[in-house]
Design a protein around this motif. Structure first.
Motif, short mmCIF file in Angstrom:
data_model
loop_
_atom_site.label_atom_id
_atom_site.label_comp_id
_atom_site.label_asym_id
_atom_site.label_seq_id
_atom_site.Cartn_x
_atom_site.Cartn_y
_atom_site.Cartn_z
N UNK A 154 -2.09 23.38 -17.03
CA UNK A 154 -3.39 22.68 -16.46
C UNK A 154 -3.21 21.52 -16.43
N UNK A 155 -4.04 20.86 -15.24
CA UNK A 155 -4.41 19.58 -15.05
C UNK A 155 -3.35 18.93 -14.08
N UNK A 156 -3.22 17.61 -13.69
CA UNK A 156 -2.57 17.08 -12.64
C UNK A 156 -0.95 16.86 -13.47
N UNK A 157 -0.13 16.36 -12.52
CA UNK A 157 1.30 16.09 -12.96
C UNK A 157 1.29 14.82 -13.64
N UNK A 158 0.50 13.66 -13.65
CA UNK A 158 0.42 12.55 -14.35
C UNK A 158 -0.64 12.21 -14.72
N UNK A 159 -0.91 11.82 -16.17
CA UNK A 159 -2.02 11.02 -16.59
C UNK A 159 -2.15 9.57 -16.10
N UNK A 180 -0.60 22.55 -12.55
CA UNK A 180 0.91 21.95 -12.33
C UNK A 180 1.99 23.14 -12.28
N UNK A 181 2.91 22.98 -11.42
CA UNK A 181 3.91 24.16 -11.59
C UNK A 181 5.21 23.61 -11.53
N UNK A 182 6.14 24.06 -12.42
CA UNK A 182 7.43 23.49 -12.59
C UNK A 182 8.57 24.48 -12.71
N UNK A 183 9.46 24.44 -12.25
CA UNK A 183 10.46 25.36 -12.50
C UNK A 183 11.91 24.80 -13.19
N UNK A 184 12.34 25.09 -14.48
CA UNK A 184 13.51 24.63 -14.93
C UNK A 184 14.29 25.58 -15.44
N UNK A 185 15.63 25.80 -14.88
CA UNK A 185 16.39 26.72 -15.23
C UNK A 185 16.02 28.12 -14.98
N UNK A 186 15.37 28.24 -13.68
CA UNK A 186 14.96 29.44 -13.29
C UNK A 186 13.56 29.86 -14.13
#
Length: 117
Positions: free
Chosen positions: A65-70, A53-59
């Protein structure tokens, strides 16, 4: 209109023989949809343990590892189809073999001009 049919199921709900039969049935369905001009794409996915899973917060990029939600059910595959309306997309979704063991989410696709084909 294009619809994404997202297939959710418990990852270990099928044994190997059942999984192979599901692939055979799904391939047959894909060929039927292709003959009707409705098939655009389909594929099973690797297990959720293989997800990133990839997230971008404040640049800043955060990779985990793993999916977004359990959850108990994981996204296991998809069909991308062309259907005249939601009712037709739902009729296709109910023919997906994993609809008998899990859940198929039917979601309209937003088509954005200028994307590559």
């Amino acid at each position: 209109m294009k619809y994404m049919l997202l297939i959710y199921h418990e990852e270990h709900v099928l044994d190997e023989a059942e999984r192979e039969e599901c692939y055979v049935e799904s391939t047959q369905l894909a060929h039927q949809l292709k003959a009707n001009g409705q098939f655009l794409a389909a594929s099973p996915l690797q297990p959720a343990a293989m997800a990133t899973s990839v997230r971008v917060r404040e640049g800043k990029r955060f990779v985990t590892d793993g999916p977004f939600a359990e959850t108990r059910e994981q996204l296991g595959g998809y069909f991308l189809v062309d259907a005249k309306d939601l009712d037709e997309a739902i009729a296709i979704a109910e023919r997906i073999p994993m609809a008998r063991k899990g859940t198929v989410e039917v979601r309209p696709v937003i088509e954005i001009a200028g994307l590559p084909i």
